[in-house]
Design a protein around this motif. Structure first.
Motif, PDB file in Angstrom:
ATOM      1  N   ARG A   1      -7.874   2.878   1.586  1.00  0.00           N
ATOM      2  CA  ARG A   1      -7.470   2.313   0.276  1.00  0.00           C
ATOM      3  C   ARG A   1      -7.366   0.799   0.351  1.00  0.00           C
ATOM      4  N   ALA A   2      -6.787   0.327   1.476  1.00  0.00           N
ATOM      5  CA  ALA A   2      -6.667  -1.129   1.656  1.00  0.00           C
ATOM      6  C   ALA A   2      -8.059  -1.751   1.751  1.00  0.00           C
ATOM      7  N   ALA A   3      -8.956  -1.109   2.502  1.00  0.00           N
ATOM      8  CA  ALA A   3     -10.324  -1.636   2.628  1.00  0.00           C
ATOM      9  C   ALA A   3     -10.964  -1.742   1.248  1.00  0.00           C
ATOM     10  N   MET A   4     -10.808  -0.709   0.460  1.00  0.00           N
ATOM     11  CA  MET A   4     -11.476  -0.667  -0.850  1.00  0.00           C
ATOM     12  C   MET A   4     -10.755  -1.523  -1.896  1.00  0.00           C
TER      13      MET A   4
ATOM     14  N   ALA B   1     -13.457  -6.161   3.338  1.00  0.00           N
ATOM     15  CA  ALA B   1     -12.898  -4.797   3.413  1.00  0.00           C
ATOM     16  C   ALA B   1     -12.412  -4.486   4.829  1.00  0.00           C
ATOM     17  N   ILE B   2     -13.177  -4.928   5.811  1.00  0.00           N
ATOM     18  CA  ILE B   2     -12.799  -4.650   7.209  1.00  0.00           C
ATOM     19  C   ILE B   2     -11.501  -5.360   7.555  1.00  0.00           C
ATOM     20  N   GLU B   3     -11.382  -6.607   7.160  1.00  0.00           N
ATOM     21  CA  GLU B   3     -10.142  -7.334   7.469  1.00  0.00           C
ATOM     22  C   GLU B   3      -8.958  -6.675   6.767  1.00  0.00           C
ATOM     23  N   ASN B   4      -9.151  -6.261   5.514  1.00  0.00           N
ATOM     24  CA  ASN B   4      -8.066  -5.535   4.829  1.00  0.00           C
ATOM     25  C   ASN B   4      -7.681  -4.279   5.616  1.00  0.00           C
ATOM     26  N   ALA B   5      -8.695  -3.560   6.093  1.00  0.00           N
ATOM     27  CA  ALA B   5      -8.434  -2.317   6.835  1.00  0.00           C
ATOM     28  C   ALA B   5      -7.636  -2.612   8.104  1.00  0.00           C
ATOM     29  N   LEU B   6      -8.034  -3.664   8.824  1.00  0.00           N
ATOM     30  CA  LEU B   6      -7.338  -3.994  10.077  1.00  0.00           C
ATOM     31  C   LEU B   6      -5.897  -4.416   9.811  1.00  0.00           C
ATOM     32  N   LEU B   7      -5.704  -5.168   8.739  1.00  0.00           N
ATOM     33  CA  LEU B   7      -4.345  -5.617   8.418  1.00  0.00           C
ATOM     34  C   LEU B   7      -3.480  -4.441   7.993  1.00  0.00           C
ATOM     35  N   ALA B   8      -4.030  -3.551   7.192  1.00  0.00           N
ATOM     36  CA  ALA B   8      -3.270  -2.370   6.760  1.00  0.00           C
ATOM     37  C   ALA B   8      -2.935  -1.497   7.959  1.00  0.00           C
ATOM     38  N   ALA B   9      -3.906  -1.322   8.844  1.00  0.00           N
ATOM     39  CA  ALA B   9      -3.663  -0.510  10.048  1.00  0.00           C
ATOM     40  C   ALA B   9      -2.495  -1.101  10.838  1.00  0.00           C
ATOM     41  N   HIS B  10      -2.539  -2.408  11.027  1.00  0.00           N
ATOM     42  CA  HIS B  10      -1.475  -3.078  11.785  1.00  0.00           C
ATOM     43  C   HIS B  10      -0.124  -2.910  11.070  1.00  0.00           C
ATOM     44  N   ALA B  11      -0.137  -3.049   9.765  1.00  0.00           N
ATOM     45  CA  ALA B  11       1.118  -2.974   8.994  1.00  0.00           C
ATOM     46  C   ALA B  11       1.778  -1.606   9.101  1.00  0.00           C
ATOM     47  N   ILE B  12       0.996  -0.558   9.359  1.00  0.00           N
ATOM     48  CA  ILE B  12       1.593   0.786   9.471  1.00  0.00           C
ATOM     49  C   ILE B  12       1.696   1.238  10.933  1.00  0.00           C
ATOM     50  N   GLY B  13       1.579   0.273  11.852  1.00  0.00           N
ATOM     51  CA  GLY B  13       1.839   0.589  13.265  1.00  0.00           C
ATOM     52  C   GLY B  13       0.623   1.027  14.048  1.00  0.00           C
TER      53      GLY B  13
END
Ligand SMILES: Cc1cc2nc3c(=O)[nH]c(=O)nc-3n(C[C@H](O)[C@H](O)[C@H](O)COP(=O)(O)O)c2cc1C
Length: 190
Positions: free
Chosen positions: A31-34, A98-110
């Motif tokens: 969702r963050a990527a998109m 989109a990839i950077e959003n995905a990486l940041l979201a992944a990091h934000a949720i641990g």
């Protein structure tokens, strides 16, 4: 995690625990990527989510620097649908957002992850296309390895004030010795 915290503490993670990534977490990341910006809001990104060990092992060999996928519980094949784009030159940039959003979201949720470059290196694009079965008209852009970090990584602050120019390239950078109180004429002739 606050947005600035997430941005400033994200690091590439290449070693993971064996714990799988939950479907709920995969959805948060996608969702963050998109949610990323894209030229003309064309949203060319498409994703293949890979969890099978054999597939991850094959993708890990698709590029010389994709080893992180061999030990990751999850991989993303980030692709661009290039069919009928109104802004045809911008798909790789859109997918990168989109990839950077995905990486940041992944990091934000641990979770942790690493971006693995594919486009624009033709043989790597070809490898990923073949392994992941990506059809003509859709191009693999990058791979992402994701999972629970095996160990925490120290944040780094890479701020370089000297790489910032004000108004024009030859304008002052913060920290310049230049005396900005001098009238422009006098400074030019000094
Ligand atoms: C376009 C791109 C391609 C990258 N390709 C790889 C790669 O193939 N393998 C890898 O391990 N890391 C790859 N990285 C991650 C970088 O090595 C990493 O972001 C950089 O060293 C900075 O470290 P940090 O992410 O921990 O801040 C890539 C990053 C970007 C943006």
């Amino acid at each position: 995690m606050e947005a600035i915290d997430a941005i400033m503490t994200r690091r590439s993670v290449r070693q993971f625990t064996p714990e799988p990534v939950s479907e709920a977490d995969v959805e948060v990341v996608l969702r963050a990527a998109m949610a990323a910006p894209s030229a003309g809001n064309e949203r060319p990104w498409r994703f293949v989510v890979v969890t099978e060990r054999e597939m991850l092992g094959r993708l890990a060999k698709a590029t010389p620097f994709a080893g992180a996928l061999a030990g990751a519980p999850l991989g993303l094949v980030v692709c661009a649908d290039r069919r009928s784009l109104k802004y045809p030159g911008l798909w790789a940039i859109d997918c990168s957002a989109a990839i950077e959003n995905a990486l940041l979201a992944a990091h934000a949720i641990g979770l942790g992850g690493v971006w693995i470059g594919v486009h624009p290196i033709a043989p790597l694009v070809w490898n990923v296309r073949r392994i992941a079965g990506v059809p003509k008209g859709i191009d693999p852009v990058s791979l992402v390895a994701l999972g629970h970090p095996a160990k925490p990584r120290e944040p780094v602050d890479r701020y370089e004030p000297g790489w910032v120019h004000r108004q024009r390239w030859d304008g002052p950078s913060p920290g310049d010795e230049r005396d900005e109180t001098l009238p422009k004429q006098e400074e030019d002739h000094a």
